[in-house]
Design a protein around this motif. Structure first.
Motif, PDB file in Angstrom:
ATOM      1  N   ALA A 120      -0.597   8.812   5.269  1.00 54.68           N
ATOM      2  CA  ALA A 120       0.277   7.829   5.910  1.00 54.68           C
ATOM      3  C   ALA A 120      -0.152   6.426   5.493  1.00 54.68           C
ATOM      4  N   LEU A 121       0.410   5.967   4.404  1.00 54.93           N
ATOM      5  CA  LEU A 121       0.056   4.655   3.863  1.00 54.93           C
ATOM      6  C   LEU A 121       0.821   3.551   4.587  1.00 54.93           C
ATOM      7  N   TRP A 162       0.804  -1.213   0.000  1.00 49.05           N
ATOM      8  CA  TRP A 162       0.000   0.000   0.000  1.00 49.05           C
ATOM      9  C   TRP A 162       0.843   1.272   0.000  1.00 49.05           C
ATOM     10  N   ASP A 163       2.080   1.185   0.489  1.00 46.62           N
ATOM     11  CA  ASP A 163       2.934   2.383   0.491  1.00 46.62           C
ATOM     12  C   ASP A 163       3.884   2.417  -0.705  1.00 46.62           C
ATOM     13  N   ALA A 165       1.806   6.272  -3.318  1.00 45.96           N
ATOM     14  CA  ALA A 165       2.177   7.432  -2.499  1.00 45.96           C
ATOM     15  C   ALA A 165       2.198   8.709  -3.334  1.00 45.96           C
ATOM     16  N   HIS A 181       2.832   0.025   5.306  1.00 42.10           N
ATOM     17  CA  HIS A 181       3.688  -0.909   4.574  1.00 42.10           C
ATOM     18  C   HIS A 181       3.116  -2.311   4.779  1.00 42.10           C
ATOM     19  N   ASN A 225      -1.134  10.197  -3.569  1.00 45.96           N
ATOM     20  CA  ASN A 225      -1.751  10.521  -2.287  1.00 45.96           C
ATOM     21  C   ASN A 225      -0.754  11.192  -1.346  1.00 45.96           C
ATOM     22  N   PRO A 226      -0.206  12.346  -1.711  1.00 46.89           N
ATOM     23  CA  PRO A 226       0.788  13.019  -0.862  1.00 46.89           C
ATOM     24  C   PRO A 226       0.204  13.367   0.504  1.00 46.89           C
ATOM     25  N   PRO A 273       5.646   3.447  -4.111  1.00 48.52           N
ATOM     26  CA  PRO A 273       5.839   4.821  -4.599  1.00 48.52           C
ATOM     27  C   PRO A 273       4.734   5.298  -5.538  1.00 48.52           C
TER      28      PRO A 273
END
Length: 363
Positions: free
Chosen positions: A164-165, A151-152, A157, A167, A160-161, A154
């Protein structure tokens, strides 16, 4: 059932129903004039996305048309089409239209839009289910082909800046049976991602990539249940199950459309998606409304089809089938209220006229 469609940039100029009052009034008379028809049973099976609407329609129609019985079942769009082709049911409900090859083999079959629907992309991401994560076609294709595993990652991410995704491994879920929802979802992946189109393409059934940890579900109800019971999962669901998604507190993705905007599935964005491409609808009404290029358009929009044969066993059955299908598309506040209960929108005038003409061909 893999075939390809290109979506041109078009703008729909909505005509007002007041322009055709005689036609609408005539239909209303036709559909109400046979309340005391002889006992007949109509049979339907197919799309689980259409199933909640068909149950609503059938309850209302059979109460006002004594002697008509209608059996419905949610078995998946592919099953609906195949059951009609085999002569086992009269109506195959489908989110997908038949391919050119199928139409050549079965020229007596018509694909009749009854309404406009959409698919949503949903996820179970603890702590983020209210965030409306932003995703696009290439990222979803990467999730479903195994190139994007966490989910985290790149790619997620970057869309979606500030979010808090976690890991954590993504669990992609797809339909196990032949499904019109799969047809629409994989069309979106194909139109937005050339690599997916060239490799997997789209259809009610495709050869899904073998992604470690992925899962399957049967029907839209099964998809909602699988998402709810599987943290860190993602899947696609017919919009008629939006209330069940909300009750399950699952997240809904804001999808990137053909105009580069991230949009949520609402009545306004679904209408905009249909408005952008609907004028191109041909006489046989087989047209993709996916990935419309217009501003404000939701990209996972589709016609909901009744797949039927124009050659029925007897005149009484043909007449009963025509009357029910014409009743289902009559423009009225009552019919629009039925559509609202499942978050569908009515056919625009151009498509309605084509559907009416196709229904009249049933004999």
């Amino acid at each position: 059932m893999t075939h390809h469609v290109k979506n041109p940039v078009l703008r729909l100029r909505w005509r007002h129903w007041a322009a055709a009052p005689l036609c609408v009034a005539t239909l209303a008379l036709m559909t109400g004039a046979f309340a005391n028809a002889q006992d007949l049973t109509l049979t339907e099976t197919g799309s689980t996305l259409l199933y909640p609407l068909f149950t609503t329609w059938v309850d209302a129609y059979t109460r006002s048309h004594p002697g008509i019985h209608i059996n419905v079942a949610g078995t998946g769009s592919e099953a609906g089409i195949q059951q009609v082709l085999a002569g086992k049911v009269l109506i195959g409900a489908s989110d997908a239209y038949m391919s050119d090859a199928e139409m050549r083999q079965h020229p007596q079959i018509i694909n009749v839009p009854l309404a406009i629907a959409a698919q949503t992309v949903n996820y179970n991401l603890p702590g983020l289910d209210a965030a409306h994560l932003k995703l696009d076609g290439p990222v979803l294709a990467g999730i479903y082909n195994g190139a994007i595993r966490t989910w985290d990652a790149p790619q997620i991410a970057a869309l979606n800046p500030g979010v808090a995704l976690p890991h954590h491994a993504i669990v992609p879920i797809h339909r196990a049976e032949g499904s019109g929802d799969t047809f629409v979802f994989t069309q979106f992946l194909s139109f937005a991602t050339p690599d997916w189109e060239n490799d997997k393409g789209y259809g009610t059934t495709i050869a899904w990539p073998n992604v470690p940890g992925s899962a399957t579900a049967v029907g839209n109800a099964g998809m909602v249940q699988a998402l709810q019971s599987t943290p860190y999962s993602i899947g696609y669901v017919g919009v008629s199950f939006s209330d069940k998604l909300a009750a399950a507190q699952l997240g809904t993705v804001a999808l990137k459309n053909g105009a580069g905007e991230f949009v949520l599935p609402t009545k306004e964005t679904i209408t905009a998606g249909a408005a952008s491409l609907g004028p191109r609808t041909p006489a046989d009404e087989r047209l993709s409304l996916v990935y419309a290029p217009a501003s404000g358009a939701y990209p996972l929009v589709n016609y909901e089809y009744a797949v039927v044969s124009t050659k029925q066993a007897d005149p009484a059955t043909a007449a009963a089938l025509r009357r029910f299908l014409l009743w289902s598309i009559v423009p009225s506040e009552t019919n629009e209220a039925y559509l609202d209960t499942v978050h569908f929108i009515p056919l625009p005038p151009h498509t309605w006229e084509l559907s009416q003409a196709q229904i009249q061909s049933i004999r």
